[in-house]
Design a protein around this motif. Structure first.
Motif, PDB file in Angstrom:
ATOM      1  N   GLY A 233       0.534  -1.766  -0.150  1.00  0.00           N
ATOM      2  CA  GLY A 233       0.192  -0.025   0.624  1.00  0.00           C
ATOM      3  C   GLY A 233       1.043   1.325  -0.410  1.00  0.00           C
ATOM      4  O   GLY A 233       0.282   2.499  -0.072  1.00  0.00           O
TER       5      GLY A 233
ATOM      6  N   SER B  60       6.065  11.674   4.827  1.00  0.00           N
ATOM      7  CA  SER B  60       5.075  11.792   6.100  1.00  0.00           C
ATOM      8  C   SER B  60       5.721  11.188   7.471  1.00  0.00           C
ATOM      9  O   SER B  60       5.140  11.702   8.865  1.00  0.00           O
ATOM     10  CB  SER B  60       3.435  11.353   6.155  1.00  0.00           C
ATOM     11  OG  SER B  60       3.363  11.287   5.340  1.00  0.00           O
TER      12      SER B  60
ATOM     13  N   ASP C  45       0.844   6.324   8.001  1.00  0.00           N
ATOM     14  CA  ASP C  45       1.046   5.243   7.051  1.00  0.00           C
ATOM     15  C   ASP C  45       0.840   4.317   6.873  1.00  0.00           C
ATOM     16  O   ASP C  45       1.187   2.746   6.182  1.00  0.00           O
ATOM     17  CB  ASP C  45       2.922   5.566   6.647  1.00  0.00           C
ATOM     18  CG  ASP C  45       2.209   6.947   5.577  1.00  0.00           C
ATOM     19  OD1 ASP C  45       1.472   7.644   5.098  1.00  0.00           O
ATOM     20  OD2 ASP C  45       3.455   7.987   5.679  1.00  0.00           O
TER      21      ASP C  45
ATOM     22  N   ILE D  38      -0.957   2.479   9.113  1.00  0.00           N
ATOM     23  CA  ILE D  38      -2.310   1.640   9.003  1.00  0.00           C
ATOM     24  C   ILE D  38      -2.893   1.541   7.845  1.00  0.00           C
ATOM     25  O   ILE D  38      -3.179   0.329   7.457  1.00  0.00           O
ATOM     26  CB  ILE D  38      -3.490   2.756  10.128  1.00  0.00           C
ATOM     27  CG1 ILE D  38      -2.691   3.308  11.249  1.00  0.00           C
ATOM     28  CG2 ILE D  38      -4.789   2.629   9.375  1.00  0.00           C
ATOM     29  CD1 ILE D  38      -3.879   4.470  12.188  1.00  0.00           C
ATOM     30  N   ARG D  39      -2.087   2.309   6.812  1.00  0.00           N
ATOM     31  CA  ARG D  39      -2.321   2.294   5.424  1.00  0.00           C
ATOM     32  C   ARG D  39      -1.642   1.086   4.936  1.00  0.00           C
ATOM     33  O   ARG D  39      -2.327   0.368   4.119  1.00  0.00           O
ATOM     34  CB  ARG D  39      -1.797   4.069   5.042  1.00  0.00           C
ATOM     35  CG  ARG D  39      -2.186   3.274   3.573  1.00  0.00           C
ATOM     36  CD  ARG D  39      -1.367   4.646   2.447  1.00  0.00           C
ATOM     37  NE  ARG D  39      -0.432   5.801   2.898  1.00  0.00           N
ATOM     38  CZ  ARG D  39       0.430   5.309   2.351  1.00  0.00           C
ATOM     39  NH1 ARG D  39       0.584   5.243   0.981  1.00  0.00           N
ATOM     40  NH2 ARG D  39       1.428   6.728   2.378  1.00  0.00           N
TER      41      ARG D  39
ATOM     42  N   GLU E  83      -3.036  -2.117   6.411  1.00  0.00           N
ATOM     43  CA  GLU E  83      -4.863  -2.772   5.920  1.00  0.00           C
ATOM     44  C   GLU E  83      -4.378  -3.299   4.819  1.00  0.00           C
ATOM     45  O   GLU E  83      -5.168  -3.857   4.367  1.00  0.00           O
ATOM     46  CB  GLU E  83      -5.101  -1.146   5.640  1.00  0.00           C
ATOM     47  CG  GLU E  83      -6.903  -0.951   5.200  1.00  0.00           C
ATOM     48  CD  GLU E  83      -7.895  -1.009   6.003  1.00  0.00           C
ATOM     49  OE1 GLU E  83      -8.463  -2.039   5.860  1.00  0.00           O
ATOM     50  OE2 GLU E  83      -7.885  -0.149   7.051  1.00  0.00           O
ATOM     51  N   ALA E  84      -3.426  -2.805   3.294  1.00  0.00           N
ATOM     52  CA  ALA E  84      -2.782  -2.871   2.499  1.00  0.00           C
ATOM     53  C   ALA E  84      -2.474  -4.271   2.382  1.00  0.00           C
ATOM     54  O   ALA E  84      -3.270  -5.198   1.770  1.00  0.00           O
ATOM     55  CB  ALA E  84      -2.524  -2.530   1.812  1.00  0.00           C
TER      56      ALA E  84
END
Lengths: 104, 166
Positions: B106, B116, B137, B139-140, B143-144
């Motif tokens: 992701g 970031s 990031d 989390i991103r 999640e991915a």
């Protein structure tokens, strides 16, 4: 703020700039920027449609709120980063030592 | 098993001037999420000069391929060209486990995450500062990745992000 975070997450996962995402919606980069930074709060239907414009469907599910987790989070946030890491390392190594003792 | 010492791993990487972002569970913990992890995840810049420095650091850490069958790990030829051939290396070192993730799910890799990331104080005496991915990031990426253990951690991570922004 969650809506803005989800929009930023979807946009970055799609590899889009704010301008590119705005173009897909017939909007402007500044609108996307305000959502992502919390300047304005998009409503739920807007979040769903923006996330879809980025190429994702938004999945929603309900979970019981864990107040114990919340207490732990708030305690952790009172610490400095190096103190958080140090506390975690102590916990991990203590758990490993207990496991080794239990394993004989 | 050697005691897990993520600070020692990070210190060796910094001493060898490796450009990297700390990601994964350690990044989440440094950002305030009360979870436990037993490995250090890093995303290095993939320039050849940086990969050369990373290889030297990994040699200093006595890095080996992680293996269930071989608790001490399996030696492998450390080479920058080899590192480029896989998106992830799961290693064990004399200070604990280290995952080198060239491009976390992701994300667009180091350049994407570095935008970031913040340089955080991860140890005192002597002081150690290192780039750490933002919680958003982390989390991103989880999640991915969509693995069961990642999905299980997401409610805690999202709650931490909310609380840290209040």
């Amino acid at each position: 703020m969650i809506g803005g975070q989800l929009i930023a997450e979807a946009r970055k996962r799609a590899g889009l700039t704010q301008t590119e995402l705005a173009d897909r919606m017939g909007s402007h980069q500044s609108v996307v920027a305000r959502w992502e930074t919390g300047g304005t709060h998009p409503d739920f239907d807007t979040v769903v449609s923006v996330v879809r414009a980025a190429g994702f469907d938004l999945g929603i599910s309900l979970h019981h709120a864990d107040q114990h987790d919340l207490a732990l989070i708030r305690r952790e946030l009172t610490l400095l980063p190096h103190q958080r890491l140090s506390g975690m390392v102590d916990a991990v190594n203590n758990l490993n030592a207990m496991q080794a003792t239990a394993d004989g | 098993m050697a005691e897990f010492d993520p600070v020692a791993i990070l210190r060796v990487l910094v001493e060898h001037e490796v450009d990297l972002v700390v990601v994964g569970g350690i990044a989440a913990r440094l950002r305030g999420a009360p979870l436990l992890t037993q490995d250090v995840d890093i995303t290095p810049s993939d320039t050849r000069r940086n990969l050369d420095r990373l290889v030297t650091a990994l040699q200093a850490l006595d890095a080996r391929l992680r293996s269930v069958a071989e608790p001490d790990g399996v030696p492998f030829p450390l080479d920058p060209a080899l590192l480029e051939t896989a998106s992830m290396w799961t290693l064990t070192t004399r200070f604990g486990d280290l995952d080198v993730v060239m491009s976390p799910a992701g994300t667009g890799g180091y350049q994407d995450l570095a935008r970031s990331a913040d340089e955080l104080l991860v140890a005192e005496d002597p002081e150690l500062r290192i780039k750490v991915a933002s919680l958003a990031d982390v989390i991103r990426s989880k999640e991915a990745a969509g693995r069961e253990k990642d999905r299980a951690a997401l409610p805690l991570l999202r709650r931490t992000l909310e609380e840290s922004q209040d």
